[in-house]
Write a protein that holds these residues in place. Structure first.
Motif, PDB file in Angstrom:
ATOM      1  N   CYS A 133      68.124  60.072  55.428  1.00 41.66           N
ATOM      2  CA  CYS A 133      69.181  60.061  56.823  1.00 41.66           C
ATOM      3  C   CYS A 133      68.879  59.142  57.768  1.00 41.66           C
ATOM      4  O   CYS A 133      69.191  58.809  58.741  1.00 41.66           O
ATOM      5  CB  CYS A 133      68.093  61.393  57.464  1.00 41.66           C
ATOM      6  N   PHE A 134      69.255  57.459  57.720  1.00 40.64           N
ATOM      7  CA  PHE A 134      69.082  56.388  57.732  1.00 40.64           C
ATOM      8  C   PHE A 134      68.098  56.586  58.813  1.00 40.64           C
ATOM      9  O   PHE A 134      67.853  55.889  60.247  1.00 40.64           O
ATOM     10  CB  PHE A 134      70.092  56.718  58.344  1.00 40.64           C
ATOM     11  N   ASN A 135      66.873  57.292  58.357  1.00 34.90           N
ATOM     12  CA  ASN A 135      65.696  57.148  60.035  1.00 34.90           C
ATOM     13  C   ASN A 135      65.731  57.822  60.997  1.00 34.90           C
ATOM     14  O   ASN A 135      64.606  57.704  61.901  1.00 34.90           O
ATOM     15  CB  ASN A 135      65.260  55.237  59.340  1.00 34.90           C
ATOM     16  N   GLN A 136      66.435  58.535  61.417  1.00 36.01           N
ATOM     17  CA  GLN A 136      66.309  59.013  62.140  1.00 36.01           C
ATOM     18  C   GLN A 136      65.376  60.142  62.447  1.00 36.01           C
ATOM     19  O   GLN A 136      64.610  60.350  61.472  1.00 36.01           O
ATOM     20  CB  GLN A 136      67.960  59.861  61.983  1.00 36.01           C
ATOM     21  N   SER A 137      65.126  59.755  64.112  1.00 36.25           N
ATOM     22  CA  SER A 137      63.407  59.960  64.311  1.00 36.25           C
ATOM     23  C   SER A 137      63.448  61.841  64.184  1.00 36.25           C
ATOM     24  O   SER A 137      61.923  62.464  64.037  1.00 36.25           O
ATOM     25  CB  SER A 137      63.278  60.211  66.020  1.00 36.25           C
ATOM     26  N   THR A 138      64.247  62.800  64.314  1.00 36.35           N
ATOM     27  CA  THR A 138      64.628  63.679  63.705  1.00 36.35           C
ATOM     28  C   THR A 138      63.731  64.008  62.427  1.00 36.35           C
ATOM     29  O   THR A 138      63.140  65.248  62.093  1.00 36.35           O
ATOM     30  CB  THR A 138      65.690  64.164  64.145  1.00 36.35           C
ATOM     31  N   ALA A 139      64.378  63.210  61.928  1.00 38.16           N
ATOM     32  CA  ALA A 139      64.163  63.265  59.916  1.00 38.16           C
ATOM     33  C   ALA A 139      62.250  63.236  59.645  1.00 38.16           C
ATOM     34  O   ALA A 139      61.610  63.280  58.991  1.00 38.16           O
ATOM     35  CB  ALA A 139      64.999  62.929  59.332  1.00 38.16           C
ATOM     36  N   LYS A 140      62.186  61.993  60.942  1.00 36.35           N
ATOM     37  CA  LYS A 140      61.339  61.312  60.158  1.00 36.35           C
ATOM     38  C   LYS A 140      59.620  62.009  61.323  1.00 36.35           C
ATOM     39  O   LYS A 140      58.956  61.700  60.578  1.00 36.35           O
ATOM     40  CB  LYS A 140      61.047  59.836  60.860  1.00 36.35           C
ATOM     41  N   THR A 141      60.159  62.711  62.285  1.00 35.00           N
ATOM     42  CA  THR A 141      59.212  63.611  62.757  1.00 35.00           C
ATOM     43  C   THR A 141      58.753  65.142  61.913  1.00 35.00           C
ATOM     44  O   THR A 141      57.940  65.855  62.871  1.00 35.00           O
ATOM     45  CB  THR A 141      59.674  63.486  64.158  1.00 35.00           C
ATOM     46  N   ALA A 142      59.771  65.617  61.791  1.00 33.72           N
ATOM     47  CA  ALA A 142      59.623  67.112  60.936  1.00 33.72           C
ATOM     48  C   ALA A 142      58.530  67.250  60.404  1.00 33.72           C
ATOM     49  O   ALA A 142      58.683  65.833  58.949  1.00 33.72           O
ATOM     50  CB  ALA A 142      61.176  67.420  60.032  1.00 33.72           C
ATOM     51  N   GLN A 143      58.032  68.318  59.956  1.00 33.46           N
ATOM     52  CA  GLN A 143      57.155  68.619  59.335  1.00 33.46           C
ATOM     53  C   GLN A 143      57.451  69.176  57.998  1.00 33.46           C
ATOM     54  O   GLN A 143      56.836  68.894  56.993  1.00 33.46           O
ATOM     55  CB  GLN A 143      56.101  69.839  59.894  1.00 33.46           C
TER      56      GLN A 143
END
Length: 77
Positions: free
Chosen positions: A65-75
């Protein structure tokens, strides 16, 4: 407080970064179950849902997901 659909759409906000608060797996699975019951044309329901909780897989998906913060911080995804 109940909202009409129009009010809910106007009120909605996007989440860019998630908190580290644990999610209730049961609630997530219930949401996915309810989503799968949504009607479609001719009841074809041409979709699949995946409930990802494995940390390694979550990191791989965040990269995809191109290291989007939303994907990186999702549990869970």
């Amino acid at each position: 407080m109940e909202k009409t659909v129009t009010e809910a759409i106007h009120y909605r906000r996007s989440t860019r970064v998630y908190k580290a608060t644990p999610l209730d797996d049961y609630k997530v699975k219930e949401c996915l179950k309810n989503a799968s019951l949504a009607p479609t044309s001719s009841n074809l329901q041409l979709w699949e849902f995946y409930h990802v909780t494995d940390k390694t897989t979550l990191k791989q998906l965040a990269t995809a997901c191109f290291n989007q913060s939303t994907a990186k911080t999702a549990q869970q995804l």
